[in-house]
Design a protein around this motif. Structure first.
Motif, mmCIF file in Angstrom:
data_model
loop_
_atom_site.group_PDB
_atom_site.id
_atom_site.type_symbol
_atom_site.label_atom_id
_atom_site.label_comp_id
_atom_site.label_asym_id
_atom_site.label_seq_id
_atom_site.Cartn_x
_atom_site.Cartn_y
_atom_site.Cartn_z
ATOM 1 N N VAL A 680 11.990 -35.043 -1.847
ATOM 2 C CA VAL A 680 10.773 -35.471 -1.148
ATOM 3 C C VAL A 680 10.368 -34.410 -0.122
ATOM 4 N N LYS A 681 11.371 -33.878 0.598
ATOM 5 C CA LYS A 681 11.104 -32.841 1.586
ATOM 6 C C LYS A 681 10.397 -31.656 0.954
ATOM 7 N N GLN A 682 10.794 -31.316 -0.269
ATOM 8 C CA GLN A 682 10.207 -30.164 -0.942
ATOM 9 C C GLN A 682 8.737 -30.392 -1.267
ATOM 10 N N VAL A 683 8.380 -31.636 -1.603
ATOM 11 C CA VAL A 683 6.996 -31.942 -1.981
ATOM 12 C C VAL A 683 6.139 -32.240 -0.765
ATOM 13 N N TYR A 684 6.735 -32.892 0.226
ATOM 14 C CA TYR A 684 5.972 -33.315 1.406
ATOM 15 C C TYR A 684 6.633 -32.776 2.691
#
Length: 739
Positions: A680-684
């Motif tokens: 999730v961190k990578q996308v957002y």
């Protein structure tokens, strides 16, 4: 310590003693020494020497030196750094003593051809120069009955309205006629042109060997006779050099003289044109030399510029001749050969350089260059090149740091004439010149390879910082490269050739948000913002919008970003474009998206005279249920949920809906919430706490869930019971049908 004082090879006495005194006082201060001020006596001496030089018959030279020494005292006051010099020189012995000349048997002693047995005493004074008295010994054994009167000229050279004469003259009459003169006489008009006394006879043992006459060993002379040119009729007059021994100190009275063979002056007319070219100060410079005896009676030298194409004179300059030792070496018998050089500058305004121009060197007897004259016409020259190619290229234009830096090249055939190079910044919008700067060219071998037939291609380059210049946004500018004959202003007062480079329009903007993420303190933004409008609106703001409404702003101080300057060198101040700032936002007014407004403004509050760039939209929340399973009355779940508005909402709930109505809720414990979700961190990366956004667990319904629409809500809330100040994420509806 040495750095405290001025060091020079020579200083006036006052300054020298002042610096010495300053140094000594500095040393005393450093070492804590106290030296009282005083007046120092400074003795000074000066000597005047009379040297009596004896030239003995055997070739030996002896010298008797008589010295009178003068002295005086100066005083230096260390208290006020003042040097006082005594005005009078004094001496204990002010007389050069009488000097009996040593007697040598068989010889007489002569000074300037006069028999002298002693050197008289002389009163000396402090203003007197040192002197040398030469005593020559001549043999008393000579043929006293011979009446020979013979002379010879070893060298006769006309130079600068004078004649240099070297030779010898023997006659026994020297004994009674000791005053020797060399006279130049014009036989054509029967006038004397000049005379000079021989005060230092030259030693000539060769003459003594050939002529056993009185004083033959000192019969030589080597003198320069100034000529009264006004007594000369023409340069073709017949001249004669007369050597005269007289019994009168002025050369008249009774005398014996020898008339040497007549001299006819060289009548050739010699000249050369060394240079005929434009100079850097809007002039046509003509250089060369003109040497001829025909100019002896014509003292006024002119250089005349003649337009052969139109057949008329276009300028004349009276010139002062310059030294040309090279010409004299080749033409030693031309009177003005040493001073035959000339330089004349003609204003280019009014000259047509496409015409054949011709230089004339003229010596005249009239101050305006007319009257009687002798001319030398030089070959005509066409200065304007047949080809007039003009081409250039702007390699770079850089205003990234507020300085106007330009580089490129400009090759033009007219640089053979136009030797001054200017760069001019021109505002096309207002039709005005902004600045001009005279520059030096740089080597461009690449240009020479392509344009080898253009005059200055190898030295056509420029790379110049034109200084700090604010280019107004919305204006159109040009850079003008100008070659000119004029060395002042912007070169427009002379002939010039321009090449116009179109500069980028001053309306460029660019930005990048490198990183954006929500923190507890606010929205943290890093990136850069650049705009040509920063010239008139230098204050920078970051403004945060949510659903089109402002929820926060921050004034920022921009930092250096060389990487941006490299990519956007043509945007004003792009070097100073970086930001790294936290903008405090009102989360209660935050919607589903955020945008960053990057603003340059001229006002302190950022609300007027502004120029904006708007970023793309950033989501403020997102979520997903990875797992949703119903097993009887138990529902297991897993997923993630992020929202920028959760900064002040520490509690998380899962709420179970059956057919849209809540039937159960559970507060997630620490093992069920804030689970790591690197995906999730990578996308957002820009949404708050996106790395620790996972959740999982199970919830039990108190009632039967069969044949129902099941849905879960993940809730962040600031209240312990989960009923106020919350943000929710709904799972998809799960139809739980049991057959």
């Amino acid at each position: 310590m040495d750095g405290l004082f001025t060091h020079r090879a020579y200083l006036p006495k006052q300054e020298l003693f002042k610096q010495i005194n300053s140094r000594l006082k500095t040393v005393d201060n450093l070492w804590g020494i106290s030296t009282p001020d005083t007046v120092i006596e400074l003795p000074e001496t000066k000597s005047v020497t009379r040297t009596i030089e004896l030239n003995e018959p055997n070739g030996n030279k002896k010298a008797e030196k008589q010295v009178v020494t003068f002295k005086r005292a100066s005083h230096f006051n260390t208290a006020n750094d003042q040097l006082t010099t005594a005005s009078q020189w004094t001496t204990d012995q002010s007389i050069f003593s009488e000097y009996p000349i040593p007697v040598i048997n068989g010889y007489s002693s002569l000074v300037n051809n006069r028999l002298i047995a002693k050197i008289d005493s002389l009163q000396a004074n402090s203003n007197m120069d040192s002197s040398i008295i030469k005593v020559n010994y001549v043999s008393n054994s000579f043929d006293k009955i011979q009446n020979t009167n013979m002379a010879w000229l070893d060298n006769v050279q006309l130079m600068n309205n004078s004649i240099h004469v070297a030779g010898w003259h023997v006659t026994n009459q020297v004994a009674t006629h000791p005053y020797h003169y060399i006279i130049v006489f014009d036989k054509t008009n029967n006038k004397e042109l000049g005379r000079v006394q021989v005060t230092t006879p030259a030693y000539r043992p060769d003459v003594k060997q050939a002529y056993d006459l009185y004083n033959a060993e000192y019969s030589g002379f080597d003198v320069t006779v100034p000529l009264n040119i006004n007594n000369l009729s023409t340069s073709s007059d017949e001249l004669v050099v007369i050597s005269r021994y007289s019994n009168d100190i002025n050369g008249e009275g009774d005398y014996a003289e020898y008339w040497n063979p007549s001299i006819k002056l060289d009548q050739s007319n010699n000249s050369a044109l060394d240079g005929f070219d434009t100079s850097a100060d809007n002039t046509l410079r003509v250089t060369g030399w003109h040497a001829t005896n025909l100019a002896l009676t014509k003292p006024y030298h002119f250089v005349i510029l003649f337009d052969q194409t139109t057949g008329r004179e276009v300028g004349r300059q009276r010139v002062l001749n310059s030294v040309r030792a090279d010409v004299q070496k080749v033409l030693p018998n031309i009177g003005n050969s040493l001073l035959s050089g000339f330089t004349a500058d003609f204003d280019l305004n009014g000259l047509d350089l496409s015409h054949n121009l011709q230089a004339i060197s003229r010596y005249s007897d009239d101050m305006n260059g007319e009257g009687n004259y002798v001319d030398s016409w030089f070959n005509p020259v066409k200065l304007m090149p047949n080809k007039q190619q003009n081409i250039g290229y702007l390699d770079s234009f850089n205003v990234s740091d507020g300085q106007l830096q330009v580089s490129g090249w400009h090759a033009a055939d007219m640089t053979s004439l136009e030797k001054n190079h200017y760069l001019i910044l021109f505002d096309n919008t207002t039709n005005t010149q902004i600045l001009s700067q005279k520059i030096s060219n740089t080597m461009r071998s690449d240009v020479a390879q392509v344009y080898s037939n253009i005059q200055n291609a190898n030295w056509a380059g420029f790379n110049v910082n034109l200084g700090k210049e604010n280019l107004l946004p919305g204006h159109s500018y040009s850079l003008v490269s100008r070659y000119s004959t004029a060395s002042v202003g912007n070169g427009d007062s002379g002939l010039y050739t321009d090449y116009w480079f179109t500069l980028p329009q001053q309306n460029q903007q660019a930005y990048s948000i490198d990183n954006v993420f929500m923190t507890k303190d606010g929205l943290h933004l890093t990136g850069w913002m650049a705009s040509d409008y920063s010239v008139v609106a230098p204050k920078a703001y970051l403004i945060i919008l949510s659903n089109g409404q402002e929820i926060g702003r921050q004034k920022v101080s921009l930092t250096d970003r060389p990487d941006v300057a490299n990519v956007y060198p043509t945007i004003s101040n792009s070097l100073h474009s970086g930001f790294d700032s936290v903008v405090k936002v009102d989360t209660d007014r935050m919607g589903d998206t955020l945008q960053v407004l990057l603003r340059f403004t001229g006002s302190d509050d950022g609300n007027s005279n502004y120029y904006d760039q708007l970023s793309s939209a950033y989501s403020t929340n997102a979520g997903w249920f990875d797992q949703l399973m119903v097993d009887g009355q138990k529902v297991s779940f897993a997923g993630w949920h992020i929202d920028d508005r959760t900064i002040d909402k520490p509690f998380q709930y899962i709420i179970l809906l059956k057919n849209g109505s809540e039937v159960a809720r559970v507060k997630l414990n620490s093992n069920e919430q804030n689970l790591t979700r690197a995906d999730v961190k990578q996308v957002y990366p820009y949404i708050y706490n996106s790395e620790n956004t996972g959740f999982s667990g199970e919830i039990t319904s108190p009632i039967d869930l069969e044949n129902s629409n099941i849905q879960l809500i993940h809730r962040f809330t600031s209240s312990d019971d989960g009923n106020s100040s919350y943000v929710d994420y709904y799972s998809p509806v799960l139809k739980n049908k049991i057959i």
